[in-house]
Scaffold this motif. Structure first.
Motif, PDB file in Angstrom:
ATOM      1  N   ARG A 241       0.867  -1.733   0.244  1.00 21.09           N
ATOM      2  CA  ARG A 241      -0.028   0.254  -0.374  1.00 21.09           C
ATOM      3  C   ARG A 241       1.058   1.652  -0.195  1.00 21.09           C
ATOM      4  O   ARG A 241       1.060   2.109  -0.987  1.00 21.09           O
TER       5      ARG A 241
ATOM      6  N   GLN B 195       2.112   1.573  -3.836  1.00 16.91           N
ATOM      7  CA  GLN B 195       1.449   2.249  -4.666  1.00 16.91           C
ATOM      8  C   GLN B 195       1.003   3.784  -3.998  1.00 16.91           C
ATOM      9  O   GLN B 195       1.182   4.532  -5.531  1.00 16.91           O
TER      10      GLN B 195
ATOM     11  N   ALA C  90       0.556   2.041 -10.515  1.00 14.58           N
ATOM     12  CA  ALA C  90       0.730   0.505  -9.303  1.00 14.58           C
ATOM     13  C   ALA C  90       0.134  -0.009  -9.294  1.00 14.58           C
ATOM     14  O   ALA C  90      -0.158  -1.062  -8.443  1.00 14.58           O
ATOM     15  N   SER C  91      -0.222  -0.557 -10.797  1.00 15.43           N
ATOM     16  CA  SER C  91      -0.613  -1.936 -10.637  1.00 15.43           C
ATOM     17  C   SER C  91       0.826  -3.232 -10.981  1.00 15.43           C
ATOM     18  O   SER C  91       1.360  -2.885 -11.135  1.00 15.43           O
TER      19      SER C  91
END
Length: 51
Positions: free
Chosen positions: A30, A33, A43-44
């Motif tokens: 997290r 990202q 941010a995939s």
């Protein structure tokens, strides 16, 4: 980094309980990202179709 130029990483010699490890990994992903989003980068974690 210390003033002598040596950086020390934290490492574990024994894994924590599974739930704790999953929570830590989720937090790390997290945070990464969010940093990418601030930079305007995708941010995939999904593989791209270009491969």
């Amino acid at each position: 980094m210390h003033k002598d130029g040596i950086a020390v990483a934290e490492y574990w010699t024994v894994l924590p309980p599974k739930a704790e490890l999953e929570a830590k990994l989720t937090e790390i992903v997290r945070d990464a990202q969010e940093r990418l989003a601030r930079r305007g980068l995708p941010a995939s974690l999904e593989p791209s179709d270009d491969d």
